[in-house]
Write a protein that holds these residues in place. Structure first.
Motif, PDB file in Angstrom:
ATOM      1  N   ARG A  82       0.830   7.159  -6.478  1.00  0.00           N
ATOM      2  CA  ARG A  82      -0.362   7.973  -6.708  1.00  0.00           C
ATOM      3  C   ARG A  82      -0.059   9.449  -6.448  1.00  0.00           C
ATOM      4  NH1 ARG A  82      -6.032   7.836  -6.826  1.00  0.00           N
ATOM      5  NH2 ARG A  82      -6.141   5.562  -6.701  1.00  0.00           N
ATOM      6  N   ALA A  83       0.607   9.733  -5.336  1.00  0.00           N
ATOM      7  CA  ALA A  83       0.936  11.120  -5.002  1.00  0.00           C
ATOM      8  C   ALA A  83       1.845  11.731  -6.065  1.00  0.00           C
ATOM      9  CB  ALA A  83       1.605  11.171  -3.634  1.00  0.00           C
ATOM     10  N   PRO A  91       0.808  -1.223   0.000  1.00  0.00           N
ATOM     11  CA  PRO A  91       0.000   0.000   0.000  1.00  0.00           C
ATOM     12  C   PRO A  91       0.839   1.271   0.000  1.00  0.00           C
ATOM     13  CG  PRO A  91      -0.895  -1.590   1.557  1.00  0.00           C
ATOM     14  CD  PRO A  91       0.428  -2.135   1.096  1.00  0.00           C
ATOM     15  N   LEU A  92       1.984   1.245   0.680  1.00  0.00           N
ATOM     16  CA  LEU A  92       2.824   2.433   0.750  1.00  0.00           C
ATOM     17  C   LEU A  92       3.396   2.781  -0.625  1.00  0.00           C
ATOM     18  CD1 LEU A  92       3.993   4.558   2.632  1.00  0.00           C
ATOM     19  CD2 LEU A  92       5.949   3.041   3.040  1.00  0.00           C
ATOM     20  N   ARG A 104       2.005   2.029  -3.529  1.00  0.00           N
ATOM     21  CA  ARG A 104       0.902   2.555  -4.329  1.00  0.00           C
ATOM     22  C   ARG A 104       0.588   4.006  -3.959  1.00  0.00           C
ATOM     23  NH1 ARG A 104      -1.647  -2.298  -2.770  1.00  0.00           N
ATOM     24  NH2 ARG A 104      -3.321  -1.124  -1.731  1.00  0.00           N
ATOM     25  N   ALA A 105       0.605   4.291  -2.654  1.00  0.00           N
ATOM     26  CA  ALA A 105       0.315   5.649  -2.203  1.00  0.00           C
ATOM     27  C   ALA A 105       1.362   6.632  -2.720  1.00  0.00           C
ATOM     28  CB  ALA A 105       0.250   5.690  -0.679  1.00  0.00           C
ATOM     29  N   GLY A 106       2.620   6.209  -2.704  1.00  0.00           N
ATOM     30  CA  GLY A 106       3.689   7.074  -3.187  1.00  0.00           C
ATOM     31  C   GLY A 106       3.579   7.350  -4.673  1.00  0.00           C
ATOM     32  N   GLU A 112      -6.319   1.060  -8.330  1.00  0.00           N
ATOM     33  CA  GLU A 112      -5.205   0.349  -7.719  1.00  0.00           C
ATOM     34  C   GLU A 112      -5.542  -1.137  -7.604  1.00  0.00           C
ATOM     35  OE1 GLU A 112      -3.996   1.992  -3.994  1.00  0.00           O
ATOM     36  OE2 GLU A 112      -4.046   4.080  -4.711  1.00  0.00           O
TER      37      GLU A 112
END
Length: 216
Positions: free
Chosen positions: A18-19, A11-12, A14-16, A32
């Protein structure tokens, strides 16, 4: 607007990503996935232009997912660590448009998405060449016939594509216009049923036209 799907079991990560992508005016993350099977489903549902695909994921891995996704028309860019070289080669054979290493600079990641979206392959002369030269130099018996449909001139162009040259560089080397080089590349992809330049490179090595350590 270039639409992107992120496929990674972390998840981390993917979050990075995305940002990083959502800050750009021409890029947007529309979905995702935490594993390959989910990625295949989400591609069918959302129809993204580009998928950033991790290789090692639970269940269906990124390699198998790539094989299923490429026929849909979505471009797949594999995101991996450098110690997964052979998996990257297999991904290119499966139709991926290139790859990124996980510690790539933000600008490289954004560039990779844009390159893939416009139908080109991410084949930098550096890391990518090292990967392909190491793992594509395994021509099977009788594989030279793979290039039978090509003219002599097309083989000259293909050899230079395999060494990471751009159309402009090939044009200068072979004394032709970049437009003519592009025409040759498009004809080769049609003749060889290749999705993009990445698969042309793989075929060049598998056929024995190009060998590691030899210049164009």
């Amino acid at each position: 607007m270039i639409t992107v799907l992120l496929a990674d079991d972390q998840p981390l990560v993917r979050a990075g990503l995305r940002a990083l992508l959502d800050t750009e005016d021409d890029l947007t993350v529309i979905g995702e996935a935490a594993d390959g099977r989910e990625a295949v489903r989400e591609v069918a549902r959302l129809r993204p232009a580009v998928v950033l695909m991790d290789i090692r994921m639970p269940g269906l891995d990124g390699l198998e997912a790539t094989r299923e996704i490429v026929p849909t028309g979505a471009r797949v860019v594999v995101v991996t660590t450098f110690d997964l070289d052979e998996y990257v080669y297999e991904a290119l054979r499966s139709g991926a448009s290139g790859f990124l290493v996980k510690d790539a600079e933000p600008a490289e990641i954004r560039h990779a998405v844009r390159v893939a979206a416009r139908g080109d392959a991410l084949l930098s002369p550096g890391v990518t060449r090292r990967l392909i030269e190491e793992f594509a130099a395994r021509p099977a018996s009788g594989s030279a016939h793979l290039l039978a449909p090509l003219t002599a001139r097309e083989r000259e162009v293909l050899a230079r594509v395999a060494h990471g040259l751009t159309n402009t560089q090939i044009a200068e080397d072979l004394f032709m216009s970049p437009a003519t080089v592009k025409t040759h590349v498009n004809r080769m992809m049609a003749k060889l049923a290749a999705h993009d330049r990445a698969q042309l490179v793989v075929l060049a090595y598998e056929s024995g036209l190009v060998r590691p350590g030899h210049s164009a």
